[in-house]
Design a protein around this motif. Structure first.
Motif, PDB file in Angstrom:
ATOM      1  N   LEU A  43       1.031  26.478 -26.111  1.00 55.66           N
ATOM      2  CA  LEU A  43       0.627  25.683 -24.953  1.00 55.66           C
ATOM      3  C   LEU A  43      -0.766  26.088 -24.491  1.00 55.66           C
ATOM      4  O   LEU A  43      -1.590  25.231 -24.157  1.00 55.66           O
ATOM      5  N   ASP A  44      -1.039  27.372 -24.483  1.00 54.59           N
ATOM      6  CA  ASP A  44      -2.363  27.855 -24.097  1.00 54.59           C
ATOM      7  C   ASP A  44      -3.434  27.222 -24.981  1.00 54.59           C
ATOM      8  O   ASP A  44      -4.451  26.724 -24.495  1.00 54.59           O
ATOM      9  N   ARG A  45      -3.206  27.213 -26.295  1.00 55.70           N
ATOM     10  CA  ARG A  45      -4.189  26.632 -27.206  1.00 55.70           C
ATOM     11  C   ARG A  45      -4.314  25.118 -26.999  1.00 55.70           C
ATOM     12  O   ARG A  45      -5.413  24.561 -27.101  1.00 55.70           O
ATOM     13  N   GLN A  46      -3.197  24.448 -26.718  1.00 57.24           N
ATOM     14  CA  GLN A  46      -3.244  23.005 -26.499  1.00 57.24           C
ATOM     15  C   GLN A  46      -4.006  22.655 -25.228  1.00 57.24           C
ATOM     16  O   GLN A  46      -4.818  21.713 -25.207  1.00 57.24           O
ATOM     17  N   LEU A  47      -3.780  23.410 -24.159  1.00 54.49           N
ATOM     18  CA  LEU A  47      -4.504  23.160 -22.911  1.00 54.49           C
ATOM     19  C   LEU A  47      -5.986  23.482 -23.081  1.00 54.49           C
ATOM     20  O   LEU A  47      -6.846  22.772 -22.533  1.00 54.49           O
ATOM     21  N   ARG A  48      -6.285  24.524 -23.847  1.00 57.87           N
ATOM     22  CA  ARG A  48      -7.679  24.868 -24.112  1.00 57.87           C
ATOM     23  C   ARG A  48      -8.366  23.750 -24.896  1.00 57.87           C
ATOM     24  O   ARG A  48      -9.519  23.408 -24.640  1.00 57.87           O
ATOM     25  N   TRP A  49      -7.636  23.171 -25.846  1.00 53.73           N
ATOM     26  CA  TRP A  49      -8.180  22.036 -26.618  1.00 53.73           C
ATOM     27  C   TRP A  49      -8.514  20.871 -25.688  1.00 53.73           C
ATOM     28  O   TRP A  49      -9.567  20.252 -25.812  1.00 53.73           O
ATOM     29  N   MET A  50      -7.612  20.560 -24.765  1.00 51.04           N
ATOM     30  CA  MET A  50      -7.861  19.477 -23.818  1.00 51.04           C
ATOM     31  C   MET A  50      -9.121  19.755 -23.002  1.00 51.04           C
ATOM     32  O   MET A  50      -9.989  18.883 -22.845  1.00 51.04           O
ATOM     33  N   ARG A  51      -9.223  20.978 -22.493  1.00 54.34           N
ATOM     34  CA  ARG A  51     -10.386  21.331 -21.674  1.00 54.34           C
ATOM     35  C   ARG A  51     -11.668  21.218 -22.483  1.00 54.34           C
ATOM     36  O   ARG A  51     -12.677  20.689 -21.995  1.00 54.34           O
ATOM     37  N   ARG A  52     -11.658  21.698 -23.716  1.00 56.09           N
ATOM     38  CA  ARG A  52     -12.859  21.648 -24.558  1.00 56.09           C
ATOM     39  C   ARG A  52     -13.274  20.216 -24.876  1.00 56.09           C
ATOM     40  O   ARG A  52     -14.448  19.962 -25.162  1.00 56.09           O
ATOM     41  N   HIS A  53     -12.343  19.292 -24.863  1.00 62.40           N
ATOM     42  CA  HIS A  53     -12.651  17.897 -25.152  1.00 62.40           C
ATOM     43  C   HIS A  53     -12.850  17.069 -23.881  1.00 62.40           C
ATOM     44  O   HIS A  53     -12.763  15.835 -23.911  1.00 62.40           O
ATOM     45  N   GLY A  54     -13.117  17.760 -22.788  1.00 60.57           N
ATOM     46  CA  GLY A  54     -13.445  17.069 -21.552  1.00 60.57           C
ATOM     47  C   GLY A  54     -12.277  16.402 -20.868  1.00 60.57           C
ATOM     48  O   GLY A  54     -12.469  15.489 -20.055  1.00 60.57           O
ATOM     49  N   LEU A  55     -11.067  16.865 -21.161  1.00 57.28           N
ATOM     50  CA  LEU A  55      -9.877  16.286 -20.571  1.00 57.28           C
ATOM     51  C   LEU A  55      -9.331  17.185 -19.464  1.00 57.28           C
ATOM     52  O   LEU A  55      -9.428  18.410 -19.551  1.00 57.28           O
ATOM     53  N   THR A  56      -8.759  16.581 -18.450  1.00 53.92           N
ATOM     54  CA  THR A  56      -8.162  17.316 -17.343  1.00 53.92           C
ATOM     55  C   THR A  56      -6.701  16.916 -17.216  1.00 53.92           C
ATOM     56  O   THR A  56      -6.383  15.735 -17.069  1.00 53.92           O
ATOM     57  N   GLY A  57      -5.821  17.901 -17.262  1.00 51.56           N
ATOM     58  CA  GLY A  57      -4.411  17.635 -17.099  1.00 51.56           C
ATOM     59  C   GLY A  57      -4.050  17.467 -15.636  1.00 51.56           C
ATOM     60  O   GLY A  57      -4.420  18.297 -14.799  1.00 51.56           O
ATOM     61  N   VAL A  58      -3.323  16.391 -15.326  1.00 52.69           N
ATOM     62  CA  VAL A  58      -2.930  16.103 -13.949  1.00 52.69           C
ATOM     63  C   VAL A  58      -1.485  15.617 -13.930  1.00 52.69           C
ATOM     64  O   VAL A  58      -0.907  15.272 -14.962  1.00 52.69           O
ATOM     65  N   SER A  59      -0.900  15.591 -12.750  1.00 49.76           N
ATOM     66  CA  SER A  59       0.437  15.034 -12.596  1.00 49.76           C
ATOM     67  C   SER A  59       0.397  13.528 -12.827  1.00 49.76           C
ATOM     68  O   SER A  59      -0.659  12.889 -12.760  1.00 49.76           O
ATOM     69  N   MET A  60       1.552  12.953 -13.093  1.00 45.29           N
ATOM     70  CA  MET A  60       1.605  11.506 -13.297  1.00 45.29           C
ATOM     71  C   MET A  60       1.196  10.751 -12.042  1.00 45.29           C
ATOM     72  O   MET A  60       0.525   9.724 -12.120  1.00 45.29           O
ATOM     73  N   GLU A  61       1.580  11.248 -10.886  1.00 42.67           N
ATOM     74  CA  GLU A  61       1.197  10.556  -9.658  1.00 42.67           C
ATOM     75  C   GLU A  61      -0.317  10.543  -9.484  1.00 42.67           C
ATOM     76  O   GLU A  61      -0.908   9.512  -9.157  1.00 42.67           O
ATOM     77  N   ARG A  62      -0.971  11.668  -9.733  1.00 40.56           N
ATOM     78  CA  ARG A  62      -2.431  11.721  -9.615  1.00 40.56           C
ATOM     79  C   ARG A  62      -3.092  10.830 -10.659  1.00 40.56           C
ATOM     80  O   ARG A  62      -4.112  10.194 -10.395  1.00 40.56           O
ATOM     81  N   LEU A  63      -2.512  10.782 -11.855  1.00 38.21           N
ATOM     82  CA  LEU A  63      -3.057   9.912 -12.895  1.00 38.21           C
ATOM     83  C   LEU A  63      -2.968   8.447 -12.477  1.00 38.21           C
ATOM     84  O   LEU A  63      -3.917   7.677 -12.647  1.00 38.21           O
ATOM     85  N   LEU A  64      -1.837   8.066 -11.899  1.00 36.57           N
ATOM     86  CA  LEU A  64      -1.656   6.675 -11.491  1.00 36.57           C
ATOM     87  C   LEU A  64      -2.540   6.318 -10.300  1.00 36.57           C
ATOM     88  O   LEU A  64      -3.047   5.195 -10.202  1.00 36.57           O
ATOM     89  N   LEU A  65      -2.731   7.249  -9.382  1.00 39.13           N
ATOM     90  CA  LEU A  65      -3.645   7.016  -8.270  1.00 39.13           C
ATOM     91  C   LEU A  65      -5.063   6.764  -8.782  1.00 39.13           C
ATOM     92  O   LEU A  65      -5.746   5.828  -8.351  1.00 39.13           O
ATOM     93  N   ALA A  66      -5.498   7.620  -9.720  1.00 36.93           N
ATOM     94  CA  ALA A  66      -6.834   7.461 -10.278  1.00 36.93           C
ATOM     95  C   ALA A  66      -6.933   6.174 -11.079  1.00 36.93           C
ATOM     96  O   ALA A  66      -7.946   5.465 -11.027  1.00 36.93           O
ATOM     97  N   ARG A  67      -5.890   5.844 -11.812  1.00 38.93           N
ATOM     98  CA  ARG A  67      -5.894   4.630 -12.625  1.00 38.93           C
ATOM     99  C   ARG A  67      -5.993   3.383 -11.748  1.00 38.93           C
ATOM    100  O   ARG A  67      -6.696   2.430 -12.068  1.00 38.93           O
ATOM    101  N   ALA A  68      -5.266   3.396 -10.618  1.00 38.59           N
ATOM    102  CA  ALA A  68      -5.311   2.251  -9.715  1.00 38.59           C
ATOM    103  C   ALA A  68      -6.715   2.008  -9.186  1.00 38.59           C
ATOM    104  O   ALA A  68      -7.095   0.875  -8.903  1.00 38.59           O
TER     105      ALA A  68
END
Length: 264
Positions: free
Chosen positions: A36-61
């Motif tokens: 999981l540490d390596r997977q989250l690091r991969w996301m960060r290195r590729h400019g991705l930010t992990g968020v909750s589904m509610e925050r994702l939907l708020l931003a998407r709206a």
């Protein structure tokens, strides 16, 4: 933004379950903390930010979800709190954990045969929420809603939402279908119970705000596999319009929350 606004295109959401070291994983639902540490690091290195589904939907709206990944953890294992949350906080990510208020402090009895794993207690759920994680419902007892009678369906949807609200002291907006199984009847029950969105697994004819698809992430998902999964998730079907997160989209507070989610 009106309630009729839609956000077209694939929604990138990752599905996890248990985060622990385990040599026995018959259902492929366990990811080690190191992986999981390596997977989250991969996301960060590729400019991705992990968020909750509610925050994702708020931003998407609001149209500001670029670079955001919905991180979800099903079943509410104790190891979410002990192993996943510290890693999420290390990368300044948030996530949603879908828990079972009808099995507080119990085990994953639905996964037999398989290793027994402890589930969160009331205190554990409150601790996850205090750490900035969204707490959603996975039903009361991990029941397949498509096989439940009317009374059980109400208990698993409305009853679990009320139980979780009493535990957290806040509103519970998200639901996760046990086993990923969903039909029109189950989807209607979830909507009528007061949830504002629901997640499943694979895309299908019911795909939308109450049947959001997710990508399974497992122990074997190294950087190349994550790259391919993200690419294929966006290209394997025509863009599907998801209704905007209508209960929230016209308030200044929501705009501020969406901006915060996209900037984190």
């Amino acid at each position: 933004m009106s309630a009729d606004t839609v956000s077209a295109g694939p929604l990138w959401a990752a599905m996890y379950h248990s985060i622990t070291d385990s040599a026995v994983d018959p259902y492929q639902v366990t990811v080690s903390p190191a992986r999981l540490d390596r997977q989250l690091r991969w996301m960060r290195r590729h400019g991705l930010t992990g968020v909750s589904m509610e925050r994702l939907l708020l931003a998407r709206a609001r149209g500001s979800a670029a670079g955001l990944v919905g991180l979800t953890f099903d079943d509410g294992y104790v190891d979410f709190l002990t192993n996943a949350v510290p890693l999420l906080r290390r990368y300044e990510f948030t996530a949603t954990v879908y828990v079972l208020p009808g099995r507080l402090g119990g085990t994953n009895e639905w996964d037999r045969p398989g290793p027994s794993k402890p589930l969160l207690t009331e205190d554990g759920i409150r601790e996850a929420a205090a750490a900035g994680m969204e707490v959603g419902s996975h039903g009361l007892r991990h029941t397949d809603l498509t096989e439940a009678d009317d009374a059980l369906l109400r208990e698993e949807t409305r009853g679990s939402r009320e139980a979780l609200s009493a535990i957290t002291g806040g509103e519970v907006t998200g639901f996760c279908y046990p086993y990923g199984t969903v039909d029109e009847r189950a989807m209607t029950a979830v909507r009528e119970a007061g949830y504002r969105y629901a997640v499943g697994i694979s895309p299908g004819p019911l795909t939308g705000l109450f049947a959001l698809p997710r990508v399974h992430i497992g122990q074997e998902d190294t950087a190349p596999r994550l790259f391919l999964k993200r690419a294929l998730h966006g290209r394997r079907r025509e863009p599907v319009p998801y209704a905007a997160y209508a209960p929230y989209v016209d308030t200044p507070a929501v705009e501020a929350a969406a901006q915060e989610g996209s900037a984190s």
